[in-house]
Design an enzyme around this catalytic site. Structure first.
Site, PDB file in Angstrom:
ATOM      1  N   GLY A 276      23.031  71.355  55.380  1.00 48.44           N
ATOM      2  CA  GLY A 276      22.038  70.446  55.952  1.00 48.44           C
ATOM      3  C   GLY A 276      21.411  69.582  54.865  1.00 48.44           C
TER       4      GLY A 276
ATOM      5  CE  LYS B 233      35.871  74.756  56.555  1.00 45.97           C
ATOM      6  NZ  LYS B 233      34.495  74.407  56.677  1.00 45.97           N
TER       7      LYS B 233
ATOM      8  CB  ALA C 288      24.038  75.170  51.532  1.00 48.93           C
TER       9      ALA C 288
END
Ligand code: NAD
Ligand code: AOT
Length: 312
Positions: free
Chosen positions: A12, A187, A10
């Site tokens: 990449g 994150k 996804a």
């Protein structure tokens, strides 16, 4: 500039597509037979905010690659990183920069087995992406990248700044950060909330965010990440980190995204990265004597769901 995308799933696909649109020489690298066959036959089909685009990008199995890359961007799942780097070792020269934007905590040691510290750039990204089938990517919303050199000195810093410039040139909105350890924890805390909750509850980020349970869950999980991070010299601004998680809820921005953990377990019956996210906080919490009850439970629940579904 020859760029290898090590893991053309996804995210990449998003980075590979956007970099190639900006004129860079991009090679996708993967090992998923159906995906490789589909891209070779039809190109990478992209649903870009509802508009279909086709990207004719070269895609190779690691063993087929010849020559070396100037930059390798890693986009495997955490569990696949070591194997990928072993498989593409012959494409990494002493001049190759290696960028790791995987979610989670603890990838440095894996990467340093394969590249010199001077060439290693680490970071994290707020971009999202999904795959709807082999050769088909679904891209919505906007995002950003925060990155930093791992090696010390001006040459390593210049290398990282150059990679940030190159990504921004492709519209990927990358910033050089002098404190990527902070943004990595920030994150990871976001993933510790939305990836796990959307996977357990089988919903997207907007649906989870609209529940009355979202706020207390988010507060407790962010507090656990912050308590552990403090033992590693990272002082998270808890209110800012919570506010950042809430930015993922509106359905008209990225709220319709199903996190990669959902895509792994619910859509594809694959094991998840939870041990690198909430699981990492549980392990570190035990090490530092910090209670992490929500992360402990969430990690166990995700593993239980993997077992019930017999995930591979
Ligand atoms: P993905 O599963 O869609 O893609 C990973 C790809 O790597 C797969 O196509 C797989 O076949 C390939 N791969 C794995 N090991 C390999 C090997 N040894 N050799 C060759 N190919 C190999 O994953 P993704 O969703 O793109 O996520 C990649 C990373 O980015 C993860 O750490 C994820 O948490 C993070 N991330 C994802 C998103 C998102 O929206 N998808 C957003 C931010 C961060
Ligand atoms: C995400 N998604 O990190 C990215 O799917 O793993 C993922 C992921 C940025 C903002 C919100 C969610």
């Amino acid at each position: 500039m020859k760029i290898g995308i090590a893991g053309a799933g996804a995210l990449g696909s998003r980075f590979g597509y956007m970099l190639s649109e900006a004129g860079y020489d991009v090679t996708l690298i993967d090992m998923w037979d159906e995906h490789i066959a589909a891209i070779r036959e039809n190109g990478l089909i992209i649903d870009w905010e509802g508009e279909e685009r086709v990207a004719r990008l070269p895609i190779f199995y690691p063993h087929e690659l010849e020559g070396t890359f100037d930059l390798v961007c890693c986009f495997t799942k955490a569990m696949g990183l070591d194997a990928m780097l072993s498989a593409i070792e012959h494409t990494i020269s002493e001049n190759t920069s290696l960028l790791c934007l995987l979610n989670g905590i603890g990838h440095r040691d894996t990467i340093l087995k394969h590249v010199p510290v001077s060439n290693f750039i680490i970071g994290n990204t707020m971009w999202t992406a999904g795959l709807t089938g082999p050769g088909h990517a679904h891209l919505i919303g906007s995002g950003s990248v925060s990155l930093e050199n791992v090696g010390e000195g001006e040459a390593a810093k210049a290398r990282a700044i150059e990679v940030a410039r190159l990504l921004s040139d492709a519209g990927l909105n990358a910033q050089y950060s002098a404190d990527v350890k902070y943004t990595t924890y920030r994150k990871a805390a976001l993933n510790g909330v939305v990836n796990t909750m959307c996977t357990l509850l089988e919903c997207n980020m907007a649906s989870f965010g609209a529940t009355s349970s979202a706020e207390p869950i988010l507060q407790q999980i962010v507090n656990e990440f912050a308590d552990v991070a403090a033992h590693e010299g990272v002082e998270l601004d808890r209110d800012e980190v919570m506010a950042n998680v809430r930015t993922t809820f509106p359905a008209d921005t990225i709220g319709k995204h199903y996190p990669s953990m959902y895509q792994d377990l619910v859509r594809n019956n694959r094991r998840t990265e939870v041990d690198y996210i909430n699981g990492a906080i549980s392990r570190k919490g035990k090490q530092y004597g910090v209670p992490t009850p929500f992360c402990d439970l969430v990690t166990l629940l995700v593993h239980a769901k993997e077992e019930i579904r017999d995930a591979a």
